[in-house]
Structures are given as structure tokens and as C-alpha cells.
Design a protein around this motif. Structure first.
Motif, mmCIF file in Angstrom:
data_model
loop_
_atom_site.group_PDB
_atom_site.id
_atom_site.type_symbol
_atom_site.label_atom_id
_atom_site.label_comp_id
_atom_site.label_asym_id
_atom_site.label_seq_id
_atom_site.Cartn_x
_atom_site.Cartn_y
_atom_site.Cartn_z
ATOM 1 N N ARG A 129 46.956 42.656 43.953
ATOM 2 C CA ARG A 129 45.335 42.543 44.359
ATOM 3 C C ARG A 129 44.640 41.356 43.771
ATOM 4 O O ARG A 129 45.237 40.938 42.675
ATOM 5 C CB ARG A 129 44.905 43.866 44.255
ATOM 6 C CG ARG A 129 45.425 44.986 44.934
ATOM 7 C CD ARG A 129 44.908 46.405 44.785
ATOM 8 N NE ARG A 129 43.577 46.494 45.572
ATOM 9 C CZ ARG A 129 43.408 47.470 46.420
ATOM 10 N NH1 ARG A 129 44.353 48.160 47.005
ATOM 11 N NH2 ARG A 129 42.198 47.526 46.886
ATOM 12 N N HIS A 130 43.628 41.066 44.543
ATOM 13 C CA HIS A 130 42.967 39.863 43.758
ATOM 14 C C HIS A 130 41.798 40.486 43.324
ATOM 15 O O HIS A 130 40.697 40.879 44.222
ATOM 16 C CB HIS A 130 42.733 38.681 44.949
ATOM 17 C CG HIS A 130 41.790 37.727 44.454
ATOM 18 N ND1 HIS A 130 42.073 36.257 44.811
ATOM 19 C CD2 HIS A 130 41.164 37.494 43.243
ATOM 20 C CE1 HIS A 130 41.408 35.389 44.214
ATOM 21 N NE2 HIS A 130 40.570 36.100 43.367
ATOM 22 N N SER A 157 40.774 41.235 47.797
ATOM 23 C CA SER A 157 42.256 41.120 48.397
ATOM 24 C C SER A 157 42.378 40.897 49.801
ATOM 25 O O SER A 157 43.190 40.487 50.229
ATOM 26 C CB SER A 157 42.904 42.215 47.830
ATOM 27 O OG SER A 157 43.056 42.676 46.788
ATOM 28 N N ASP A 176 46.734 45.197 50.012
ATOM 29 C CA ASP A 176 46.900 44.100 49.183
ATOM 30 C C ASP A 176 46.491 42.733 49.852
ATOM 31 O O ASP A 176 45.913 42.746 50.861
ATOM 32 C CB ASP A 176 48.527 44.061 48.404
ATOM 33 C CG ASP A 176 49.344 43.740 49.760
ATOM 34 O OD1 ASP A 176 49.076 43.227 50.730
ATOM 35 O OD2 ASP A 176 50.559 44.347 49.532
ATOM 36 N N THR A 177 46.784 41.492 49.163
ATOM 37 C CA THR A 177 46.330 40.379 49.557
ATOM 38 C C THR A 177 47.065 39.882 50.974
ATOM 39 O O THR A 177 46.622 39.087 51.434
ATOM 40 C CB THR A 177 46.388 39.216 48.714
ATOM 41 O OG1 THR A 177 47.829 39.120 48.165
ATOM 42 C CG2 THR A 177 45.420 39.242 47.328
#
Length: 449
Positions: free
Chosen positions: A207-208, A230, A435-436
Motif C-alpha cells: 500500500r502507498h 493506494s 493494494d496498489t
């Protein structure tokens, strides 16, 4: 406190800064290209100056024209917004040399964080976790291959001067490396004037997450919560939320402290963002980069904390304490970037806006740069507006976001509203456990029978 402010930007962020500045009693000055003459930010400023008519794409990067506009209008301070010159240390120094107040961090802080390799090394020295990678530029494809072999595939080749999701490539094995190395170095040299790259470990499922910091005049660094960014297409953000729905309190405090340490390492002043990669499975996080400016997604932090980050920026620039303190968030906020682009392939779709109806209601905020009768041109970024929703919890925020997307009407240019409607019903996104790579999975072609 200064009395007048020039906003060296355009569209929604110029309009956003002008709104707060006027609420604070400041006289506002807009600069604009010929293409932007009819946009709302130009009309809403107290004074507007035309710049860069011959090269609209470069108008907001014309340092001499911007400084002359400030001189001619008697502006005492300059706010750079985001993009364009906002992270240009030479511009920040030129503003100060002209006797004006720069609304942002020092040129030295911008320089320290502008080079991704130097920033990695500086953060590591400050005790901020960094992903495994090279400490120096890799000068040849052979050097990159040797580094990748030591780090372990997959890796990411990244431009040292890059940012905003540009100038990077994922390499899954040695057979791809030479071609990707050549692509990234060529792109970096062309786009950033600096072809140097480094190699860093790539995390396929991550994740961002970023932390909003605010450096105060007395040297303290506030960590004002995290934002999960993300949801990305082509490494560029398209939706954000706060707080991160899968982060536990202990990890969150470690992340916030790492962001404080990062800010302290460069004596940061004003608003900035420290970006991290976060693995929910292992609870590890690694420094990604630091944006030495206001982020596009800053409104969701404002909504859950009840603050105005632009006001804080202006007060800190004047040497005043904005009177903010760290506090837990109230509720949950989501931002959806409304872009003039095809909702399937995300290709730009500019045009004249023939209809523009913004949604409203409890917890709904729209920060827009356009309106009916205005034109989205291909000369600039495709962002038309930001739809921000705030709810008592994530479930309510999702519900309000879906209703607001349904109520947002745009005709003329293409828009990604249909994508956001799809996102808000996507089971993975709704669960919070994404997630991304979420958007890539949403757009993956189904296998042929």
C-alpha cells in the motif's frame, strides 16, 4: 502577516488557495495563461495578470514573468500550489532574493528531497526505514543488473529526479532489465534533465501511505495523520482515504514518528508530505519520497481534523504559529479525483464543458477548477475537480461518496465518474483490503475461453 498573495498556479488549487487567502483578509493576485483566461480562479482573484501567452504549457513555469507580476501588483508573498514550480528550489530562492515571502519550505529542504537517491540516504541516516536499494546512481545497465542481483527480483528502476509516479519501471527478471533501464534513463533525461537512476526492491503487494507533516516556526514537526493513496492508475493516484483502513494503532504511531524524523532531518517548515510503502501483512513500511509542497489530496486531512492547511501554510510562512496540534481523526474521509479522461483506459478527453452540476449534501465538498462554459485543454493536467466526502465512519463515507458521484453531472469533456462509481462498488475496495495493483486488476482483460 503579509497583506497580499500571488498564487503561482492554476485551476482548482489556485482557486483553493485564493479562497482561504481572501477569508484571511489578504489581497489575492492570480497569474494565468491565455488558455485559462475564463477559468473561475482568474475571476475570483482581486487582480489577475496574463503571463506566457506564446507557450501556454510553460506559462506557469516562467519565473521571470511570475516575479514581474508580483512586482507590478505589489504582492508580498507567493504560494506555488502543487506541480509546476512548487518544488523548484531555484524558484524558491529567487522569490526570497526578490524580497518576497515564499510559502513553502527552504530551498535547501527542497533540494535535499528533490534528488531521490540523496533523499534515501539522508532518511536512512536519520533512522527512517528505507527499502533495500542502491546508495548511488547506477551508471550502466550492467551496474543495474548487478545491483538487482544483490537486491533480488522484482526490482524497480527509478529516476533520481522523478516524481509524481513518472520515471520508473518494474523489472521482474534479468531478461527485461536492459530494455527497461534504457527506457527509464531516456525518459528521465528528456523529462527531468537528469538521466541518473537507482535500483530499489519492488513489493508486488503493498500500500502507498503518506503522512501529512507541518513544520512550525519554532522547529517542531507535527504529524497530522496518514492518507492511504493506494488507488492508482499508471503509478498515479486517483483516489485517497484517511485513515488507512488496515493500519493498527501501534504501526500508525511508528509511521508518524518516522515522518516527524524525516521532517526534522531537513529542518522542514510549512506543509509537506512523507510518502511510504506499507505492507499490512508484515507491518513494515519504507520511505518512498517526500513532497515539499501541499498535496492534491490534502482536503481529506482537513476534513477529519477540522483544519485548514492552506491557512496554516500562510501563517507559518509569515513566521506565526498556526495554533494546530496533533489529534486523532474524527470519522473517515475519501477523495476522488475527477479527471477529464476515459474511465476505461484513462486516456485524456479534453473539451468544452456544456454542463456542470456539482453534488451537495452532508459531508460533501467539491474543490473544482472548472465550471459550465469553460474549456479543459490538452495543455495541462486532466484534473477538473476533487470530490471529497466525510462520514462518521468508513461505511458512511462510502455511502456518501456513491451518492455524490451519482449526483455529479459533467457533459462535454470525457470524465472518469463512471470509474469512481465502479470503484465504490468494487468488493476489494469496499473491504478496505486492497493494494496498489487494484486498478490494474479492475482493468485486466478476462481470460479467453
Amino acid at each position: 502577516m503579509f497583506e497580499s498573495l500571488l498564487v503561482a498556479n492554476r485551476g482548482e488549487i489556485a482557486r483553493r488557495v485564493i479562497r482561504t487567502a481572501r477569508e484571511m483578509g489578504l489581497r489575492t493576485v492570480a497569474v494565468h495563461s491565455e488558455l485559462d483566461a475564463d477559468l473561475p480562479f482568474v475571476a475570483e482573484a482581486d487582480q489577475a495578470v496574463l503571463i506566457g501567452g506564446d507557450a501556454p504549457a510553460q506559462a506557469y513555469r516562467d519565473v521571470a514573468a511570475i516575479l514581474q507580476a508580483a512586482k507590478d501588483t505589489g504582492a508580498q508573498a507567493i504560494h506555488p500550489g502543487y506541480g509546476f514550480l512548487s518544488e523548484n528550489a531555484d524558484f524558491a530562492a529567487a522569490v526570497a532574493d526578490a524580497g518576497l515571502i515564499w510559502v513553502g519550505p527552504s530551498p535547501s529542504a527542497i533540494t535535499a528531497m528533490g534528488d531521490k537517491i540523496a533523499a534515501r540516504n539522508l532518511m536512512a541516516a536519520a533512522g527512517v526505514p528505507v527499502a533495500p536499494g542502491t546508495e548511488d546512481p547506477v551508471g550502466t545497465a550492467a551496474d543495474a543488473a548487478a545491483a538487482a542481483g544483490q537486491i533480488g527480483y522484482p526490482v524497480m528502476i527509478k529516476a533520481s529526479a522523478g516524481g509524481g509516479g513518472m520515471g520508473m519501471a518494474v523489472v521482474d527478471g534479468a531478461e527485461q532489465l536492459v530494455a527497461e533501464y534504457e527506457k527509464v534513463t531516456a525518459f528521465a533525461g528528456r523529462m527531468f534533465g537528469d538521466a541518473s537512476v537507482f535500483v530499489e526492491r519492488y513489493f508486488p503487494s503493498v500500500r502507498h501511505v503518506e503522512v501529512q507533516i507541518l513544520g512550525l516556526p519554532d522547529g517542531r514537526i507535527l504529524a497530522l495523520g496518514e492518507r492511504d493513496c493506494s488507488v492508482q492508475r499508471r503509478n498515479q493516484k486517483v483516489a485517497e482515504e484517511t485513515p488507512c483502513p488496515v493500519m493498527d494503532p501501534a504501526t500508525r504511531e511508528q509511521l508518524l514518528q518516522a515522518a516527524r524524523d524525516a521532517g526534522a532531518a531537513v529542518s522542514y517548515r510549512g506543509a509537506g508530505t512523507v510518502e511510504f510503502l506499507f505492507s499490512p501483512g508484515t507491518k513494515e513500511f519504507f520511505f518512498l519520497e517526500m513532497n515539499t509542497r501541499l498535496q492534491v489530496e490534502h482536503p481529506i486531512t482537513e476534513e477529519v481534523l477540522g483544519i485548514d492547511l492552506v491557512r496554516a501554510q500562510l501563517l507559518v510562512a509569515a513566521g506565526e504559529d498556526p495554533g494546530l496540534a496533533e489529534a486523532p481523526p474524527t470519522g473517515h474521509a475519501i477523495e476522488l479525483r475527477i479527471n477529464a479522461e476515459d474511465p476505461k483506459r484513462f486516456l485524456p478527453g479534453p473539451g468544452v464543458i456544456t454542463s456542470w452540476v456539482e453534488p451537495s449534501g452532508d459531508g460533501v465538498r467539491v474543490d473544482s477548477g472548472y465550471g459550465p462554459g469553460t474549456t479543459v485543454t490538452p495543455a495541462y493536467d486532466s484534473l477538473m475537480a476533487k470530490l471529497i466526502v466525510h462520514g462518521a465512519d468508513r461505511a458512511q463515507a462510502l455511502e456518501r461518496a456513491a451518492a455524490a458521484v451519482a449526483g455529479f453531472q459533467i457533459a462535454g469533456p470525457k470524465s472518469n465518474l463512471a470509474f469512481h462509481a465502479e470503484l465504490l462498488t468494487n468488493p476489494e475496495f469496499v473491504s478496505g483490503a486492497y493494494d496498489t495493483a487494484l486498478v490494474a486488476r479492475m482493468r485486466a482483460r478476462p481470460p479467453k475461453n
